[in-house]
Design an enzyme around this catalytic site. Structure first.
Site, PDB file in Angstrom:
ATOM      1  N   TRP A 221       0.835  -1.213   0.000  1.00  0.00           N
ATOM      2  CA  TRP A 221       0.000   0.000   0.000  1.00  0.00           C
ATOM      3  C   TRP A 221       0.871   1.266   0.000  1.00  0.00           C
ATOM      4  O   TRP A 221       0.631   2.205  -0.759  1.00  0.00           O
ATOM      5  CB  TRP A 221      -0.938  -0.004   1.219  1.00  0.00           C
ATOM      6  CG  TRP A 221      -1.836   1.194   1.302  1.00  0.00           C
ATOM      7  CD1 TRP A 221      -3.041   1.361   0.671  1.00  0.00           C
ATOM      8  CD2 TRP A 221      -1.614   2.400   2.054  1.00  0.00           C
ATOM      9  NE1 TRP A 221      -3.572   2.599   0.984  1.00  0.00           N
ATOM     10  CE2 TRP A 221      -2.724   3.262   1.828  1.00  0.00           C
ATOM     11  CE3 TRP A 221      -0.588   2.847   2.897  1.00  0.00           C
ATOM     12  CZ2 TRP A 221      -2.839   4.516   2.413  1.00  0.00           C
ATOM     13  CZ3 TRP A 221      -0.699   4.107   3.478  1.00  0.00           C
ATOM     14  CH2 TRP A 221      -1.811   4.925   3.229  1.00  0.00           C
ATOM     15  N   GLY A 240      -5.682  -3.305  -2.560  1.00  0.00           N
ATOM     16  CA  GLY A 240      -5.893  -3.560  -1.133  1.00  0.00           C
ATOM     17  C   GLY A 240      -6.446  -2.361  -0.384  1.00  0.00           C
ATOM     18  O   GLY A 240      -6.730  -2.437   0.815  1.00  0.00           O
ATOM     19  N   ASP A 241      -6.602  -1.230  -1.068  1.00  0.00           N
ATOM     20  CA  ASP A 241      -7.052  -0.003  -0.406  1.00  0.00           C
ATOM     21  C   ASP A 241      -8.554  -0.078  -0.126  1.00  0.00           C
ATOM     22  O   ASP A 241      -9.367  -0.284  -1.031  1.00  0.00           O
ATOM     23  CB  ASP A 241      -6.741   1.204  -1.300  1.00  0.00           C
ATOM     24  CG  ASP A 241      -7.072   2.525  -0.623  1.00  0.00           C
ATOM     25  OD1 ASP A 241      -6.178   3.095   0.017  1.00  0.00           O
ATOM     26  OD2 ASP A 241      -8.230   2.968  -0.718  1.00  0.00           O
ATOM     27  N   ILE A 242      -8.925   0.096   1.144  1.00  0.00           N
ATOM     28  CA  ILE A 242     -10.338  -0.015   1.565  1.00  0.00           C
ATOM     29  C   ILE A 242     -11.198   1.027   0.852  1.00  0.00           C
ATOM     30  O   ILE A 242     -12.327   0.749   0.456  1.00  0.00           O
ATOM     31  CB  ILE A 242     -10.469   0.195   3.104  1.00  0.00           C
ATOM     32  CG1 ILE A 242      -9.530  -0.735   3.880  1.00  0.00           C
ATOM     33  CG2 ILE A 242     -11.908   0.016   3.561  1.00  0.00           C
ATOM     34  CD1 ILE A 242      -9.899  -2.181   3.915  1.00  0.00           C
TER      35      ILE A 242
END
Length: 286
Positions: A221, A240-242
């Site tokens: 990230w 993977g970033d929310i």
């Protein structure tokens, strides 16, 4: 002190760029004057450059004021504000994709870089696994304790200064022990030039990623964030970033967050401008 008018090709939504910059309390932004004061460091010399928006969305123009060599200052500001990127081509590319409506809604949103690569990396480390409000508070505390103020503008402390700090000193600011170790470790590498940000500018993404991922505290990230917001690389999509997952869920009306396989499929047509897809998706939920 010199003044220079800069015209760039539209669209370019400077007010939106200022809006995003104003989220960080360390930035010196005056929305009503359409002005931002940018801290720049050239060979250890600190200067503040004023950038004032004087044009429109379709005909962007800027008034620059600074007190340093004109050519190097304008070159660095062009990098930071990505004035050399023709956003119209990117906009046209997305007109043939499922993100067409998103790009119409946030038309002319530029990818504005962090003001300095070292501070970009440090900020990413501080922000890891924290809610945004406390992340900004902690970063502000760190910069106002160890950084320097010039003409009302804050500069992050230099790698040399951060490398001299102790874990205990950062713990007093409410850093976790591990986060303090990461920040000091990265500063030591930057101070000894084992991390050379200038050289990174000419290296391909994969090479920069390989170099950074070996460092304690830096995961995928942070690498993607750095490539995008410190080096201005146009083709990154942090799966993977929310925030990106939530934005996709909202935009495509999904019942739950998309799977990695779904995201891989979505992003195919967005090449080679994945960073802009990321940016506009973040915008949609800000």
């Amino acid at each position: 002190m010199w003044e220079e008018k800069v015209s760039v090709s539209g669209p370019y939504d400077f007010d939106l760029a200022l809006n995003r910059l104003a989220l960080d309390p360390l930035h010196s932004v005056e929305m009503e004057k359409r002005l931002v004061r940018v801290p720049l460091v050239f060979k250890n010399k600190k200067i503040v450059a004023e950038v004032i928006g004087t044009g429109s969305l379709e005909n962007p123009e800027f008034l620059i004021r600074a007190d340093h060599d004109k050519e190097t200052t304008l070159q660095r500001l062009t990098e930071i504000f990505q004035w050399n990127v023709a956003l119209i081509h990117i906009h046209e590319h997305f007109q043939t994709t499922e993100l067409k409506n998103l790009f119409n809604e946030h038309y002319g949103t530029p990818l504005v870089l962090e003001f300095d690569p070292f501070s970009s990396l440090i900020k990413s480390i501080i922000h890891q696994q924290l809610n945004l409000k406390f992340a900004f508070t902690l970063t502000e505390r760190f910069v106002k304790t160890y950084g320097e103020e010039l003409d009302g503008v804050w500069f992050y402390p230099s790698p040399e200064k951060v490398a001299q700090l102790t874990v205990e000193e950062l713990r007093e600011l409410q850093f976790s022990g591990r986060k303090a170790e990461y920040v000091i470790g990265i500063a030591e590498l930057a101070a000894s030039r084992q991390l050379d940000f200038e050289k990174m500018k000419s290296k391909p993404d994969a090479e920069v990623a390989q170099e950074l991922i070996k460092i304690r505290g830096i995961g995928p990230w942070t690498v993607e964030n750095f490539l995008m917001f410190a080096l201005g690389r146009p083709n990154l999509f942090p799966m993977g970033d929310i925030g990106i997952q939530n934005a996709l869920k909202k935009y495509f009306n999904l019942d739950e967050k998309p799977t990695p396989a779904q995201m891989e499929k979505y992003k195919e047509p967005w090449n080679p401008y994945l960073s802009y897809a990321s940016l506009y998706l973040w915008r949609s939920i800000e």
